[in-house]
Every structure is written in structure tokens, then in C-alpha cells.
Write an enzyme that holds these catalytic residues in place. Structure first.
Site, PDB file in Angstrom:
ATOM      1  N   ARG A   1     -34.415 -43.895 -49.460  1.00  0.00           N
ATOM      2  CA  ARG A   1     -35.488 -43.631 -48.490  1.00  0.00           C
ATOM      3  C   ARG A   1     -36.796 -44.363 -48.810  1.00  0.00           C
ATOM      4  NH1 ARG A   1     -35.301 -37.339 -46.988  1.00  0.00           N
ATOM      5  NH2 ARG A   1     -36.216 -37.970 -45.039  1.00  0.00           N
ATOM      6  N   PRO A   2     -36.808 -45.691 -48.645  1.00  0.00           N
ATOM      7  CA  PRO A   2     -38.025 -46.457 -48.923  1.00  0.00           C
ATOM      8  C   PRO A   2     -39.135 -46.182 -47.900  1.00  0.00           C
ATOM      9  CG  PRO A   2     -36.320 -47.861 -47.987  1.00  0.00           C
ATOM     10  CD  PRO A   2     -35.697 -46.510 -48.169  1.00  0.00           C
ATOM     11  N   ILE A   3     -40.341 -46.708 -48.183  1.00  0.00           N
ATOM     12  CA  ILE A   3     -41.486 -46.536 -47.265  1.00  0.00           C
ATOM     13  C   ILE A   3     -42.015 -47.897 -46.819  1.00  0.00           C
ATOM     14  CG2 ILE A   3     -42.336 -44.240 -47.914  1.00  0.00           C
ATOM     15  CD1 ILE A   3     -44.189 -45.823 -49.915  1.00  0.00           C
ATOM     16  N   ASP A   4     -41.162 -48.937 -46.995  1.00  0.00           N
ATOM     17  CA  ASP A   4     -41.623 -50.300 -46.687  1.00  0.00           C
ATOM     18  C   ASP A   4     -42.100 -50.452 -45.239  1.00  0.00           C
ATOM     19  OD1 ASP A   4     -38.843 -49.808 -46.202  1.00  0.00           O
ATOM     20  OD2 ASP A   4     -38.562 -51.928 -45.752  1.00  0.00           O
ATOM     21  N   LEU A   5     -41.451 -49.759 -44.301  1.00  0.00           N
ATOM     22  CA  LEU A   5     -41.833 -49.924 -42.889  1.00  0.00           C
ATOM     23  C   LEU A   5     -43.181 -49.266 -42.597  1.00  0.00           C
ATOM     24  CD1 LEU A   5     -38.317 -49.304 -41.292  1.00  0.00           C
ATOM     25  CD2 LEU A   5     -39.471 -51.495 -41.626  1.00  0.00           C
TER      26      LEU A   5
ATOM     27  N   CYS B   1     -34.296 -39.335 -53.036  1.00  0.00           N
ATOM     28  CA  CYS B   1     -33.879 -37.956 -52.788  1.00  0.00           C
ATOM     29  C   CYS B   1     -32.374 -37.936 -52.597  1.00  0.00           C
ATOM     30  CB  CYS B   1     -34.615 -37.361 -51.601  1.00  0.00           C
ATOM     31  SG  CYS B   1     -34.006 -37.944 -50.051  1.00  0.00           S
TER      32      CYS B   1
ATOM     33  N   VAL C   1     -27.351 -43.677 -40.449  1.00  0.00           N
ATOM     34  CA  VAL C   1     -28.808 -43.583 -40.631  1.00  0.00           C
ATOM     35  C   VAL C   1     -29.195 -43.583 -42.120  1.00  0.00           C
ATOM     36  CG1 VAL C   1     -30.864 -42.206 -40.120  1.00  0.00           C
ATOM     37  CG2 VAL C   1     -29.054 -42.409 -38.413  1.00  0.00           C
TER      38      VAL C   1
ATOM     39  N   ARG D   1     -35.951 -24.569 -47.005  1.00  0.00           N
ATOM     40  CA  ARG D   1     -36.901 -25.593 -46.570  1.00  0.00           C
ATOM     41  C   ARG D   1     -36.861 -25.765 -45.054  1.00  0.00           C
ATOM     42  NH1 ARG D   1     -35.533 -30.939 -48.711  1.00  0.00           N
ATOM     43  NH2 ARG D   1     -37.134 -31.329 -47.185  1.00  0.00           N
TER      44      ARG D   1
ATOM     45  N   LYS E   1     -39.251 -27.889 -37.416  1.00  0.00           N
ATOM     46  CA  LYS E   1     -39.799 -28.318 -38.710  1.00  0.00           C
ATOM     47  C   LYS E   1     -40.284 -29.760 -38.648  1.00  0.00           C
ATOM     48  CE  LYS E   1     -36.831 -29.793 -42.048  1.00  0.00           C
ATOM     49  NZ  LYS E   1     -37.168 -31.142 -42.530  1.00  0.00           N
ATOM     50  N   ASN E   2     -39.450 -30.645 -38.091  1.00  0.00           N
ATOM     51  CA  ASN E   2     -39.795 -32.067 -38.142  1.00  0.00           C
ATOM     52  C   ASN E   2     -40.858 -32.469 -37.121  1.00  0.00           C
ATOM     53  OD1 ASN E   2     -38.126 -32.295 -40.284  1.00  0.00           O
ATOM     54  ND2 ASN E   2     -36.429 -33.264 -39.176  1.00  0.00           N
TER      55      ASN E   2
ATOM     56  N   ASP F   1     -28.992 -35.265 -38.866  1.00  0.00           N
ATOM     57  CA  ASP F   1     -29.276 -33.919 -39.377  1.00  0.00           C
ATOM     58  C   ASP F   1     -28.239 -32.886 -38.930  1.00  0.00           C
ATOM     59  OD1 ASP F   1     -31.485 -34.929 -40.617  1.00  0.00           O
ATOM     60  OD2 ASP F   1     -32.917 -34.228 -39.123  1.00  0.00           O
TER      61      ASP F   1
HETATM   62  N1  EPU Z   1     -36.242 -46.394 -43.856  1.00  0.00           N
HETATM   63  C1  EPU Z   1     -36.543 -47.600 -44.427  1.00  0.00           C
HETATM   64  N2  EPU Z   1     -37.863 -47.911 -44.628  1.00  0.00           N
HETATM   65  C2  EPU Z   1     -38.875 -47.065 -44.278  1.00  0.00           C
HETATM   66  C3  EPU Z   1     -38.550 -45.828 -43.689  1.00  0.00           C
HETATM   67  C4  EPU Z   1     -37.223 -45.519 -43.483  1.00  0.00           C
HETATM   68  O1  EPU Z   1     -35.667 -48.380 -44.751  1.00  0.00           O
HETATM   69  O2  EPU Z   1     -40.052 -47.412 -44.496  1.00  0.00           O
HETATM   70  C5  EPU Z   1     -34.829 -46.024 -43.653  1.00  0.00           C
HETATM   71  C6  EPU Z   1     -34.430 -44.796 -44.455  1.00  0.00           C
HETATM   72  O3  EPU Z   1     -34.105 -45.130 -45.780  1.00  0.00           O
HETATM   73  C7  EPU Z   1     -33.253 -44.251 -43.669  1.00  0.00           C
HETATM   74  C8  EPU Z   1     -33.618 -44.616 -42.228  1.00  0.00           C
HETATM   75  O4  EPU Z   1     -34.632 -45.615 -42.301  1.00  0.00           O
HETATM   76  O5  EPU Z   1     -32.078 -44.909 -44.037  1.00  0.00           O
HETATM   77  C9  EPU Z   1     -34.140 -43.450 -41.413  1.00  0.00           C
HETATM   78  O6  EPU Z   1     -35.279 -42.883 -42.017  1.00  0.00           O
HETATM   79  P1  EPU Z   1     -36.463 -42.252 -41.170  1.00  0.00           P
HETATM   80  O7  EPU Z   1     -37.731 -42.869 -41.640  1.00  0.00           O
HETATM   81  O8  EPU Z   1     -36.148 -42.314 -39.729  1.00  0.00           O
HETATM   82  O9  EPU Z   1     -36.403 -40.759 -41.656  1.00  0.00           O
HETATM   83  P2  EPU Z   1     -37.597 -39.857 -42.162  1.00  0.00           P
HETATM   84  O10 EPU Z   1     -38.789 -40.038 -41.316  1.00  0.00           O
HETATM   85  O11 EPU Z   1     -37.748 -40.003 -43.634  1.00  0.00           O
HETATM   86  C10 EPU Z   1     -36.985 -37.869 -40.581  1.00  0.00           C
HETATM   87  C11 EPU Z   1     -36.642 -36.415 -40.748  1.00  0.00           C
HETATM   88  C12 EPU Z   1     -35.285 -36.297 -41.400  1.00  0.00           C
HETATM   89  C13 EPU Z   1     -34.260 -36.986 -40.490  1.00  0.00           C
HETATM   90  C14 EPU Z   1     -34.667 -38.448 -40.260  1.00  0.00           C
HETATM   91  C15 EPU Z   1     -33.759 -39.176 -39.295  1.00  0.00           C
HETATM   92  C16 EPU Z   1     -38.826 -35.431 -41.015  1.00  0.00           C
HETATM   93  C17 EPU Z   1     -39.804 -34.723 -41.875  1.00  0.00           C
HETATM   94  N3  EPU Z   1     -37.667 -35.776 -41.570  1.00  0.00           N
HETATM   95  O12 EPU Z   1     -36.998 -38.416 -41.897  1.00  0.00           O
HETATM   96  O13 EPU Z   1     -34.987 -34.903 -41.471  1.00  0.00           O
HETATM   97  O14 EPU Z   1     -32.996 -36.955 -41.104  1.00  0.00           O
HETATM   98  O15 EPU Z   1     -36.010 -38.491 -39.732  1.00  0.00           O
HETATM   99  O16 EPU Z   1     -33.692 -38.532 -38.090  1.00  0.00           O
HETATM  100  O17 EPU Z   1     -39.081 -35.647 -39.835  1.00  0.00           O
HETATM  101  C18 EPU Z   1     -33.906 -32.975 -42.282  1.00  0.00           C
HETATM  102  O18 EPU Z   1     -34.585 -32.311 -41.487  1.00  0.00           O
HETATM  103  O19 EPU Z   1     -32.919 -32.485 -42.899  1.00  0.00           O
HETATM  104  C19 EPU Z   1     -34.228 -34.380 -42.504  1.00  0.00           C
HETATM  105  C20 EPU Z   1     -33.787 -35.063 -43.553  1.00  0.00           C
END
Ligand code: EPU
Length: 415
Positions: A120-124, A115, A325, A395, A22-23, A303
Site C-alpha cells: 500500500r504505497p502513497i506514491d500517487l 499492512c 485491487v 475497526r 467507515k470509509n 472489501d
Molecule cells: N496504491 C498505489 N499508490 C498509492 C495509493 C494506492 O499504488 O499512492 C495502490 C494500493 O497499493 C492498492 C490500490 O492502489 O493496491 C488501491 O488502493 P486505494 O488507495 O484505492 O485504497 P485506500 O485508499 O488505501 C480505501 C479503503 C479500503 C479499500 C480501498 C479500495 C479507506 C479508509 N480505506 O483504501 O478499505 O479496500 O480503498 O476500495 O477508505 C477496508 O475498509 O477494509 C479497507 C481496506
């Protein structure tokens, strides 16, 4: 409302074949927006999240045909805006921002909300786009990014975010010069995305390490790609086999990707052997409790944390599970406690003291992996476990009740 009912089941036996990840498939479908040619993606898992991303790229102008697990995509982007209705269904929808910005120099995407597993911010993601020269405006619930031309630069990520690494990598494929993402995520799904982009003509090196270099190219052509197997689905069935004292062959796995899960299950006393078609998991009664700390890859995957907690609830001894994480990924604890589990939370740590028997109860899936943990707990709990909010499970798990039933589990759906 659909419910999944799980009854105390015998030791699981047989073979289960793992689906495409999925991911991996979600960012790969988003990345196909970058292509000027015809894209074929194979081993598409039949999942709700996949339907959502297909619906989104169709909205943006892609033509999609899905047949026998193979998706054909032909793109002619007509819209640069991803609306609230589609982004709110799934956070990964935000992954279309990088490709649209790269291709058209302008993207407007609804802000993904919070969620169940944290803010889960998008700042990065945004820091990356800005470093490459994009102007970012946030207002009315939307993020708007514009750039006449993105310019390759060094982008250092404060945390190796999977989504930010993917989004920035996709944004950088047409940038002038070289982009280097430092402290990049190293997950196998990042490597799969880079391989897909490179097959279309991108020039990406270092995916799977902490520094990824992307040299901008002019155009991406069509390609064919088979998605890697889902390491989390594999891990979940491994735990199911282990907890029930079963003997199950897991087919279509890449062993390297599930090393941390193999290591922890082996520490518990589970016997795992490599075979020609996959890996065999032989569980045993009275397995040992082990400590777990989730980390970015190649550490133990967040996960798999909920599923391991279900397993530790019935282990011999006490286990400390630390979630590093996500800040709020213990929503399953209260549900496991409803089934009798002995778990105490201290900040980001959970102390799980194994008990002899969980007892079946009515519970709810608070997120995808929490839902999987409840299914696993239900397999060994006395009596019946009734799981609500099963849309979360759908999902990310293809026909979970069919696959487990084939292994001998007593599990079914009730409308
Ligand atoms: N984070 C920030 N700023 C950002 C982005 C992330 O602070 O701009 C933080 C998040 O808040 C979190 C950490 O960084 O605390 C990790 O987030 P990451 O961005 O790595 O996760 P993601 O891309 O949102 C993907 C998977 C998740 C999986 C995580 C970690 C997809 C679609 N989703 O999420 O999968 O848990 O990586 O490995 O690839 C799941 O499948 O159940 C699932 C939640």
C-alpha cells in the site's frame, strides 16, 4: 485477549440497520480540518478507526464532541505534524496531509507502514501534491510537504486510488485555479466527501466520474452533514443472511452502491427484493458457486472479497475469485482452510471448491474483512469457531455480535 465465539446458527431472521460508512466518515473528519466554522457530522459509527481519526485531529488542534452519533468539530490547527503513534494505528490517518497542506502550506506526516493486505504505497498521493507545486521531502520516517501556494493543475492517477483521489481533492480546495484529477476513483465515499466539501463552500464537480474538477476557493465555512450508509457492512449482513438460508431486511442502504453484491448474490440463487425501508435478502440452501473479480467501483468491491470467499467455500460447485485491487489480500485463505475449506491460490486468483460442511476451529482475524469472513464461516460451520485478534473486526463493524445475535445467530465475546 478478547475472542469472538460463533456457533452453528439457525437461519438468520429479522431486521438490521446499517451504520454510517467507515470509509466515508474517516476522510470527512479529516476534511473538517479545512473548515473555519463549526462542523456537525451525523451518523458517526462507533468504531475503533473513528476513535483514532478523532484522536488525531484533536492532537492537531480540533475541539471534538461526540454525542448520540453526532460529532461537533471546531478547528484551530496548532500542529502540522501527525506523529508515528497515531498514523501507525491506521493508514487512513495519512488523509490529514491534504487538508493541512492546503490550509497551512506545510504538513509533516509519519509514513504509513505496510499492512496485512499489501505494501500500500502513497506514491500517487505524493505525485498529486507535487503536481500542484508542493515540495516533498522524505526522511526519518516522515513525509514533509511544503508549498507557499498550491496551483491548480491536471493530475493523472496511474490507478484510481481512493485515498489519493481524496487527499488530492482536499489539497486542491484552496489552490489557485482549477485542478483536474483524471482517472479518479469513483467510489460513493468520494462523492460523499465532495458533497461535504461543497456544502462548506468548495467548488468541486464530477465526483463519481473519472474526472474531478476542483476550482480553488478562499475559505470553507461550517456545515452539517449526514454520512452515507456503509455499503460493505450492508454487504456483509447480506451474505450472512444468504449463507444461513435466512430472511433478513437490511435497513439504511443505498441500493445503487451495492449493485455488484446484489448481482453476485442473485447469480448464486439468493432472492433480493427492494422494500420501502431497505432490501430483503432471502437465502437458500444449495446456492450456486459464482466467479468474482474485484475491481475499483463500480466493479465488485475488494472489501467484500473475503466474505464472498467464505460463502463460496460452502457453495455448490467451483468458483474462481480474482483479486485485482490489492496484491496480498488472501490472508483469510489459510484460516478458512483451517475450517476445512477447499481453496487453492494461484497468484492473484483463488479457486474455491464448495464443500458440504465447514468445521468450527480456532482461527485469527488477519485484517478487518478477513475477520468478517471468519464470522460468516462460523455461522454455518459445525460446532464452535473461536476467532482471535478481534480488534481488527472492531475497526469496521459496529457491535457485530449484538447485531447478529438479534438476528438469531449464536455469537458472543469472551475476554
Ligand atoms: N496504491 C498505489 N499508490 C498509492 C495509493 C494506492 O499504488 O499512492 C495502490 C494500493 O497499493 C492498492 C490500490 O492502489 O493496491 C488501491 O488502493 P486505494 O488507495 O484505492 O485504497 P485506500 O485508499 O488505501 C480505501 C479503503 C479500503 C479499500 C480501498 C479500495 C479507506 C479508509 N480505506 O483504501 O478499505 O479496500 O480503498 O476500495 O477508505 C477496508 O475498509 O477494509 C479497507 C481496506
Amino acid at each position: 485477549m478478547t475472542k469472538i465465539i460463533v456457533e452453528k446458527s439457525p437461519a438468520l431472521k429479522g431486521t438490521v440497520k446499517i451504520s454510517g460508512a467507515k470509509n466515508s466518515v474517516l476522510p470527512i473528519i479529516a476534511a473538517s480540518l479545512l473548515s473555519s466554522g463549526e462542523v456537525f457530522i451525523d451518523d458517526i459509527p462507533e468504531l475503533e478507526d473513528v476513535n483514532v481519526i478523532i484522536e488525531l485531529i484533536k492532537y492537531l488542534g480540533a475541539e471534538c464532541t461526540l454525542k448520540d452519533g453526532k460529532l461537533r468539530i471546531m478547528v484551530d490547527i496548532k500542529d502540522v505534524e501527525a506523529p508515528y503513534d497515531l498514523v501507525k494505528k491506521m493508514r487512513a490517518s495519512f488523509l490529514v496531509m491534504g487538508p493541512i497542506l492546503a490550509k497551512l502550506g506545510h504538513a509533516r506526516i509519519s509514513m504509513p507502514g505496510g499492512c496485512a493486505i499489501g505494501t500500500r504505497p502513497i506514491d500517487l498521493h505524493l505525485k498529486g501534491f507535487q503536481t500542484l507545486g508542493a515540495n516533498i521531502n522524505i526522511g526519518h520516517g516522515y513525509v514533509e510537504a511544503t508549498a507557499k501556494k498550491l496551483i491548480g493543475k491536471k493530475v493523472y492517477l496511474d490507478f484510481p486510488s481512493v485515498g489519493a483521489t481524496e487527499n488530492i481533492m482536499m489539497a486542491a480546495v484552496f489552490a489557485d485555479g482549477v485542478t483536474a484529477i483524471e482517472n479518479a476513483a469513483e467510489e460513493p465515499e468520494i462523492v460523499d466527501l465532495a458533497n461535504f466539501l461543497n456544502k462548506m463552500g468548495a467548488n468541486i464537480k464530477g465526483a463519481g466520474t473519472d474526472t474531478i474538477r476542483i476550482e480553488g476557493v478562499k475559505e470553507l465555512k461550517g456545515t452539517e452533514h449526514t454520512v452515507i450508509p456503509d455499503r460493505i457492512e450492508a454487504g456483509t449482513y447480506m451474505v450472512a443472511a444468504a449463507m444461513t438460508g435466512g430472511n433478513v431486511l437490511i435497513e439504511n442502504v443505498i441500493i445503487d452502491h451495492i449493485k455488484p453484491v446484489i448481482a453476485k448474490l442473485t447469480e448464486c440463487g439468493v432472492v433480493i427484493t427492494e422494500e420501502a425501508n431497505g432490501i430483503r435478502v432471502k437465502g437458500k440452501k444449495n446456492y450456486k458457486a459464482v466467479d468474482i473479480k474485484t475491481l475499483p467501483y463500480p466493479g465488485f468491491p475488494t472489501d467484500m472479497q473475503a466474505q464472498m470467499m467464505a460463502m463460496m467455500s460452502c457453495a455448490k460447485g467451483t468458483s474462481v475469485i480474482i483479486e485485482t485491487v490489492f496484491e496480498n489480500r488472501f490472508m483469510h485463505v489459510d484460516e478458512l482452510k483451517r475450517m476445512g475449506a477447499n481453496i487453492k491460490i494461484e497468484g492473484r486468483s483463488a479457486v474455491v471448491t464448495g464443500i458440504d460442511h465447514l468445521s468450527g476451529a480456532e482461527v485469527k482475524a488477519t485484517d478487518l474483512r478477513a475477520g468478517a469472513a471468519l464470522v460468516l464461516a462460523g455461522l454455518v460451520a459445525d460446532g464452535k469457531t473461536v476467532i482471535n485478534d478481534v480488534h481488527h473486526i472492531d475497526r469496521g463493524y459496529v457491535k457485530i455480535e449484538d447485531r447478529l445475535s438479534k438476528l438469531g445467530a449464536i455469537i458472543y465475546r469472551e475476554e
